[in-house]
Write a protein that holds these residues in place. Structure first.
Motif, PDB file in Angstrom:
ATOM      1  N   ARG A 268       0.849  -1.185   0.000  1.00 37.52           N
ATOM      2  CA  ARG A 268       0.000   0.000   0.000  1.00 37.52           C
ATOM      3  C   ARG A 268       0.885   1.237   0.000  1.00 37.52           C
ATOM      4  NH1 ARG A 268      -3.007  -3.341  -1.219  1.00 37.52           N
ATOM      5  NH2 ARG A 268      -5.100  -3.820  -0.440  1.00 37.52           N
ATOM      6  N   ASN A 269       0.276   2.402  -0.283  1.00 38.52           N
ATOM      7  CA  ASN A 269       1.034   3.644  -0.385  1.00 38.52           C
ATOM      8  C   ASN A 269       0.308   4.758   0.366  1.00 38.52           C
ATOM      9  OD1 ASN A 269       3.209   5.268  -1.397  1.00 38.52           O
ATOM     10  ND2 ASN A 269       1.778   6.146  -2.899  1.00 38.52           N
ATOM     11  N   TYR A 270       0.533   4.813   1.666  1.00 39.49           N
ATOM     12  CA  TYR A 270      -0.094   5.807   2.530  1.00 39.49           C
ATOM     13  C   TYR A 270       0.903   6.893   2.936  1.00 39.49           C
ATOM     14  CZ  TYR A 270      -4.162   2.784   3.516  1.00 39.49           C
ATOM     15  OH  TYR A 270      -5.310   2.032   3.424  1.00 39.49           O
ATOM     16  N   ILE A 271       0.363   8.016   3.397  1.00 41.49           N
ATOM     17  CA  ILE A 271       1.124   8.971   4.204  1.00 41.49           C
ATOM     18  C   ILE A 271       0.599   8.828   5.623  1.00 41.49           C
ATOM     19  CG2 ILE A 271       1.529  11.413   4.698  1.00 41.49           C
ATOM     20  CD1 ILE A 271       1.441  11.914   1.687  1.00 41.49           C
ATOM     21  N   GLY A 272       1.506   8.643   6.567  1.00 40.77           N
ATOM     22  CA  GLY A 272       1.111   8.367   7.944  1.00 40.77           C
ATOM     23  C   GLY A 272       1.340   9.551   8.867  1.00 40.77           C
ATOM     24  N   ILE A 273       0.485   9.661   9.859  1.00 40.09           N
ATOM     25  CA  ILE A 273       0.640  10.663  10.910  1.00 40.09           C
ATOM     26  C   ILE A 273       0.679   9.922  12.240  1.00 40.09           C
ATOM     27  CG2 ILE A 273      -0.279  12.761  11.961  1.00 40.09           C
ATOM     28  CD1 ILE A 273      -1.853  13.221   9.356  1.00 40.09           C
ATOM     29  N   LEU A 274       1.806   9.983  12.931  1.00 37.98           N
ATOM     30  CA  LEU A 274       1.990   9.318  14.208  1.00 37.98           C
ATOM     31  C   LEU A 274       2.058  10.356  15.323  1.00 37.98           C
ATOM     32  CD1 LEU A 274       4.785   6.748  13.224  1.00 37.98           C
ATOM     33  CD2 LEU A 274       2.304   6.385  13.248  1.00 37.98           C
ATOM     34  N   THR A 275       1.747   9.919  16.529  1.00 34.00           N
ATOM     35  CA  THR A 275       1.817  10.822  17.680  1.00 34.00           C
ATOM     36  C   THR A 275       2.796  10.281  18.701  1.00 34.00           C
ATOM     37  OG1 THR A 275      -0.041   9.699  18.763  1.00 34.00           O
ATOM     38  CG2 THR A 275      -0.560  11.592  17.363  1.00 34.00           C
ATOM     39  N   SER A 276       3.532  11.191  19.323  1.00 36.47           N
ATOM     40  CA  SER A 276       4.447  10.760  20.381  1.00 36.47           C
ATOM     41  C   SER A 276       3.705  10.507  21.683  1.00 36.47           C
ATOM     42  CB  SER A 276       5.523  11.830  20.616  1.00 36.47           C
ATOM     43  OG  SER A 276       4.925  13.031  21.093  1.00 36.47           O
ATOM     44  N   VAL A 277       2.526  11.104  21.818  1.00 41.41           N
ATOM     45  CA  VAL A 277       1.776  11.062  23.069  1.00 41.41           C
ATOM     46  C   VAL A 277       0.289  11.219  22.758  1.00 41.41           C
ATOM     47  CG1 VAL A 277       1.924  13.562  23.436  1.00 41.41           C
ATOM     48  CG2 VAL A 277       1.727  12.027  25.433  1.00 41.41           C
ATOM     49  N   ASN A 278      -0.541  10.784  23.671  1.00 38.48           N
ATOM     50  CA  ASN A 278      -1.988  10.903  23.495  1.00 38.48           C
ATOM     51  C   ASN A 278      -2.425  12.351  23.316  1.00 38.48           C
ATOM     52  OD1 ASN A 278      -4.742  11.301  25.367  1.00 38.48           O
ATOM     53  ND2 ASN A 278      -4.869   9.729  23.788  1.00 38.48           N
ATOM     54  N   CYS A 279      -1.702  13.269  23.920  1.00 37.88           N
ATOM     55  CA  CYS A 279      -2.093  14.686  23.890  1.00 37.88           C
ATOM     56  C   CYS A 279      -2.105  15.284  22.488  1.00 37.88           C
ATOM     57  CB  CYS A 279      -1.158  15.501  24.779  1.00 37.88           C
ATOM     58  SG  CYS A 279      -1.011  14.870  26.472  1.00 37.88           S
ATOM     59  N   SER A 280      -1.405  14.677  21.553  1.00 36.32           N
ATOM     60  CA  SER A 280      -1.387  15.206  20.184  1.00 36.32           C
ATOM     61  C   SER A 280      -2.314  14.433  19.247  1.00 36.32           C
ATOM     62  CB  SER A 280       0.042  15.212  19.634  1.00 36.32           C
ATOM     63  OG  SER A 280       0.667  13.951  19.775  1.00 36.32           O
ATOM     64  N   ALA A 281      -3.128  13.547  19.800  1.00 30.37           N
ATOM     65  CA  ALA A 281      -4.001  12.715  18.977  1.00 30.37           C
ATOM     66  C   ALA A 281      -5.050  13.528  18.232  1.00 30.37           C
ATOM     67  CB  ALA A 281      -4.689  11.661  19.844  1.00 30.37           C
ATOM     68  N   THR A 282      -5.632  14.515  18.881  1.00 26.49           N
ATOM     69  CA  THR A 282      -6.691  15.304  18.249  1.00 26.49           C
ATOM     70  C   THR A 282      -6.159  16.069  17.043  1.00 26.49           C
ATOM     71  OG1 THR A 282      -7.937  15.508  20.308  1.00 26.49           O
ATOM     72  CG2 THR A 282      -8.361  17.166  18.617  1.00 26.49           C
ATOM     73  N   VAL A 283      -4.976  16.643  17.180  1.00 28.42           N
ATOM     74  CA  VAL A 283      -4.363  17.362  16.058  1.00 28.42           C
ATOM     75  C   VAL A 283      -4.082  16.402  14.905  1.00 28.42           C
ATOM     76  CG1 VAL A 283      -2.239  18.512  15.313  1.00 28.42           C
ATOM     77  CG2 VAL A 283      -3.405  19.257  17.391  1.00 28.42           C
ATOM     78  N   ALA A 284      -3.536  15.241  15.222  1.00 21.45           N
ATOM     79  CA  ALA A 284      -3.236  14.264  14.173  1.00 21.45           C
ATOM     80  C   ALA A 284      -4.490  13.846  13.433  1.00 21.45           C
ATOM     81  CB  ALA A 284      -2.548  13.043  14.796  1.00 21.45           C
ATOM     82  N   ARG A 285      -5.564  13.587  14.164  1.00 23.83           N
ATOM     83  CA  ARG A 285      -6.819  13.178  13.526  1.00 23.83           C
ATOM     84  C   ARG A 285      -7.387  14.307  12.657  1.00 23.83           C
ATOM     85  NH1 ARG A 285      -9.470   8.487  15.202  1.00 23.83           N
ATOM     86  NH2 ARG A 285      -7.828   7.013  15.775  1.00 23.83           N
ATOM     87  N   ALA A 286      -7.280  15.547  13.132  1.00 21.56           N
ATOM     88  CA  ALA A 286      -7.816  16.676  12.362  1.00 21.56           C
ATOM     89  C   ALA A 286      -7.090  16.822  11.027  1.00 21.56           C
ATOM     90  CB  ALA A 286      -7.708  17.962  13.176  1.00 21.56           C
ATOM     91  N   ILE A 287      -5.781  16.604  11.035  1.00 24.33           N
ATOM     92  CA  ILE A 287      -5.003  16.690   9.797  1.00 24.33           C
ATOM     93  C   ILE A 287      -5.449  15.592   8.826  1.00 24.33           C
ATOM     94  CG2 ILE A 287      -2.698  16.493   8.801  1.00 24.33           C
ATOM     95  CD1 ILE A 287      -1.641  17.581  11.531  1.00 24.33           C
ATOM     96  N   ALA A 288      -5.535  14.364   9.327  1.00 19.17           N
ATOM     97  CA  ALA A 288      -5.937  13.246   8.469  1.00 19.17           C
ATOM     98  C   ALA A 288      -7.356  13.431   7.949  1.00 19.17           C
ATOM     99  CB  ALA A 288      -5.820  11.936   9.230  1.00 19.17           C
ATOM    100  N   ASP A 289      -8.251  13.936   8.797  1.00 16.09           N
ATOM    101  CA  ASP A 289      -9.649  14.128   8.380  1.00 16.09           C
ATOM    102  C   ASP A 289      -9.764  15.114   7.219  1.00 16.09           C
ATOM    103  OD1 ASP A 289     -10.539  12.343  10.237  1.00 16.09           O
ATOM    104  OD2 ASP A 289     -11.292  13.840  11.660  1.00 16.09           O
ATOM    105  N   HIS A 290      -8.861  16.066   7.157  1.00 19.03           N
ATOM    106  CA  HIS A 290      -8.895  17.043   6.056  1.00 19.03           C
ATOM    107  C   HIS A 290      -8.765  16.355   4.706  1.00 19.03           C
ATOM    108  CE1 HIS A 290      -8.206  20.865   3.947  1.00 19.03           C
ATOM    109  NE2 HIS A 290      -7.263  20.217   3.260  1.00 19.03           N
ATOM    110  N   PHE A 291      -8.110  15.179   4.691  1.00 14.09           N
ATOM    111  CA  PHE A 291      -7.853  14.477   3.433  1.00 14.09           C
ATOM    112  C   PHE A 291      -8.744  13.247   3.236  1.00 14.09           C
ATOM    113  CE2 PHE A 291      -4.006  16.759   4.569  1.00 14.09           C
ATOM    114  CZ  PHE A 291      -3.666  17.378   3.384  1.00 14.09           C
ATOM    115  N   ARG A 292      -9.737  13.070   4.111  1.00 17.94           N
ATOM    116  CA  ARG A 292     -10.617  11.917   3.962  1.00 17.94           C
ATOM    117  C   ARG A 292     -11.468  12.047   2.708  1.00 17.94           C
ATOM    118  NH1 ARG A 292     -13.690  10.579   9.509  1.00 17.94           N
ATOM    119  NH2 ARG A 292     -15.102   9.719   7.928  1.00 17.94           N
TER     120      ARG A 292
END
Length: 515
Positions: free
Chosen positions: A127-151
């Motif tokens: 597969r050929n994805y671009i991934g967004i990982l988080t170092s901590v739970n506190c950055s999960a919302t930001v990561a999801r918001a970025i990915a959602d922009h491209f859904r």
């Protein structure tokens, strides 16, 4: 472990001449006579459950697959339903017989091919994805918001010009802080994140932190030997100036990566480049009869091509590990497996648990009684290939052939470790109907029985239940599974992918104290 699959009568299966039980192919009614055994059913027995083929005294072992699955807690008469009310765990000696059953591996001169994506370093992606990982739970919302922009279902135009990019996925977790900075828990999380950050199925990865967490991004990179690059980028919410600015920055960075990520093309590559994680979840009494041995047949085909299969879920091979140590290529490999079993015994003891808290409630409804029985069916996924190495959780898998990775039995945690280790495909058997997917690696679902296939067709990729109905052989089903692996690896979307599974199923193993 010999699986004979002879039919004692249309209503039941006898799996091995040594067995004390028969397996119901359909619900059995009290008073039915099972021919040719002449056994009279004494109580109603659900499909997939066990019925005693002869009298067994209290305290005596019972066998299925020719192996001990537990001990009678009372006298069991021929025709009795055998389950949790009269069968329980017990200690017994197991002969590890290291390497006793090692055999020459079958090899194919002309290995089948699939249409893979060859990365610049030679690794092959499915597969050929671009991934967004988080170092901590506190950055999960930001990561999801970025990915959602491209859904594609929310913003169809976002990736319209990039048809070769499978998507932007945010893989978030609930850890990363309030842990010992020098402890096992943080080390395990970092190893897992590093495995995803460098996974072949990601064209590029963003790692997002809060800024003040224990799992500092600098520490993550340095401890794993990683360096920032155009395709491995990092930033924090605090340094970005807050949530909105961090989200905006992430969107801009993903957009800048899309053009290059879209340049990939699929080309024919050998099946030796497949690294398949083996999973079973929501197992039932048919799992060890149909889907698991059929998957094992597919594994033998894959190994013959030079590919790799990862068996895992250590608590779910407990009691059957001696069947694997006999196939270890040398004693050292076998002892590595036994050492992981002993680790789990100690781990459960210090946490006030026991390995037989498995099977789950659903497993028991499906006919599995003890962890011994479940484990014997689970190891069938490994086929008959030699065991060439044993890995700890999320370690990079470099060996070719059948390997074992130490993981918990909980499917999302186990598969997360396998993907971190490099698995570019997951094969998942289920009898109760597990709904599961795994980004960035596609997951195929194998139904153990036809009732499940008919009931939950939208989640299943292959019906292995035909094996129990004598309308398909294990060999034919194994070939079908292997061919499906090649098609899915070539870009065909599995049922779980079509439903959008994958982001929420990223669950790193949390071990150690949280303070």
């Amino acid at each position: 472990m010999e699986l004979i699959m002879k039919t004692g009568a249309a209503a039941v299966l006898r799996l091995n001449p040594l067995d004390d039980v028969l397996i119901a192919r359909r619900p059995l009614l009290s008073g039915e006579v099972l021919e040719p055994q002449g056994v009279v059913v004494r109580q109603p027995v659900p499909a997939g459950h066990k019925i005693a083929s002869h009298r067994v005294e209290a305290g005596q072992p019972l066998r299925r697959y020719g192996q001990i699955i537990g001990f009678a807690t009372e006298v069991i008469q021929a025709g009795d339903h055998v389950h949790v009310h009269n069968l329980a765990m017990g200690d017994f000696a197991r002969d590890y017989a290291f390497s006793h059953d090692v055999k020459p591996e079958r090899t194919l001169n002309d290995a089948p091919v699939f249409m893979g994506i060859v990365r610049p370093d030679g690794r092959v992606a499915t597969r050929n994805y671009i991934g967004i990982l988080t170092s901590v739970n506190c950055s999960a919302t930001v990561a999801r918001a970025i990915a959602d922009h491209f859904r594609r279902d929310i913003n169809p135009a976002a990736l319209l010009a990039y048809p070769h990019v499978d998507g932007i996925v945010a893989l978030t977790h609930s850890a990363g802080c309030a842990v010992d900075p020098a402890g096992e828990g943080l080390a395990l999380l970092r190893r897992t994140l590093a495995g995803y950050a460098t996974h072949a199925n990601f064209a590029a990865v963003l790692v997002i932190g809060l800024g003040c967490e224990t799992n500092q991004i600098e520490g993550l990179l340095s401890s794993q030997g990683l360096s920032r690059s155009n395709t491995l980028r990092t930033f924090s919410i605090q340094d970005s100036g807050g949530t909105s600015k961090a989200v905006a920055s992430g969107i801009v960075q993903v957009k800048s990566l899309l053009e290059e990520a879209n340049q990939v093309k699929r080309e024919p590559v050998s099946a030796k480049h497949l690294l398949v994680g083996l999973q079973c979840g929501g197992s039932d009494g048919y799992s060890g009869i149909t889907a698991n041995p059929a998957l094992g047949n597919a594994v033998d085909r894959l190994v013959a091509c030079g590919g790799t299969a990862i068996l895992s879920e250590t608590p779910e091979i407990y009691g059957a590990e001696h069947l694997l140590t006999r196939r270890a290529v040398n004693r050292a490999v076998g002892e590595k497996l036994v050492a992981r079993i002993h680790w789990w015994e100690a781990y459960c003891e210090r946490n006030g648990a026991e390995l037989n808290n498995n099977p789950s409630a659903g497993n028991k409804v499906g006919g599995l009684t003890t962890i011994l029985e479940k484990s014997l069916g689970a190891v069938a996924k490994a086929g008959s290939s030699n065991l060439v190495d044993v890995y700890e959780y999320a370690q990079q898998v470099g060996a070719k052939g059948l390997v074992f990775m130490d993981t918990p039995g909980y499917d999302p945690v186990s598969a997360t470790g396998q993907v971190a280790g490099g698995a570019n495909l997951i094969a998942f058997t289920t009898g109760r109907g597990s709904a599961y997917g795994c980004a960035p690696s596609p997951s195929i679902k194998l139904a153990t029985n036809t009732a499940l296939w008919n009931r939950q067709r939208e989640d299943m990729d292959i019906n292995c239940g035909e094996i129990a109905e004598d309308t398909m052989t294990i060999e034919a089903c194994g070939e079908a599974i292997f061919n499906l692996m090649l098609r899915i690896a070539s870009g065909e979307r599995s049922m779980s992918e079509q439903h959008g599974y994958g982001q929420n199923e990223f669950v790193p193993w949390q071990i150690g104290a949280v303070t």
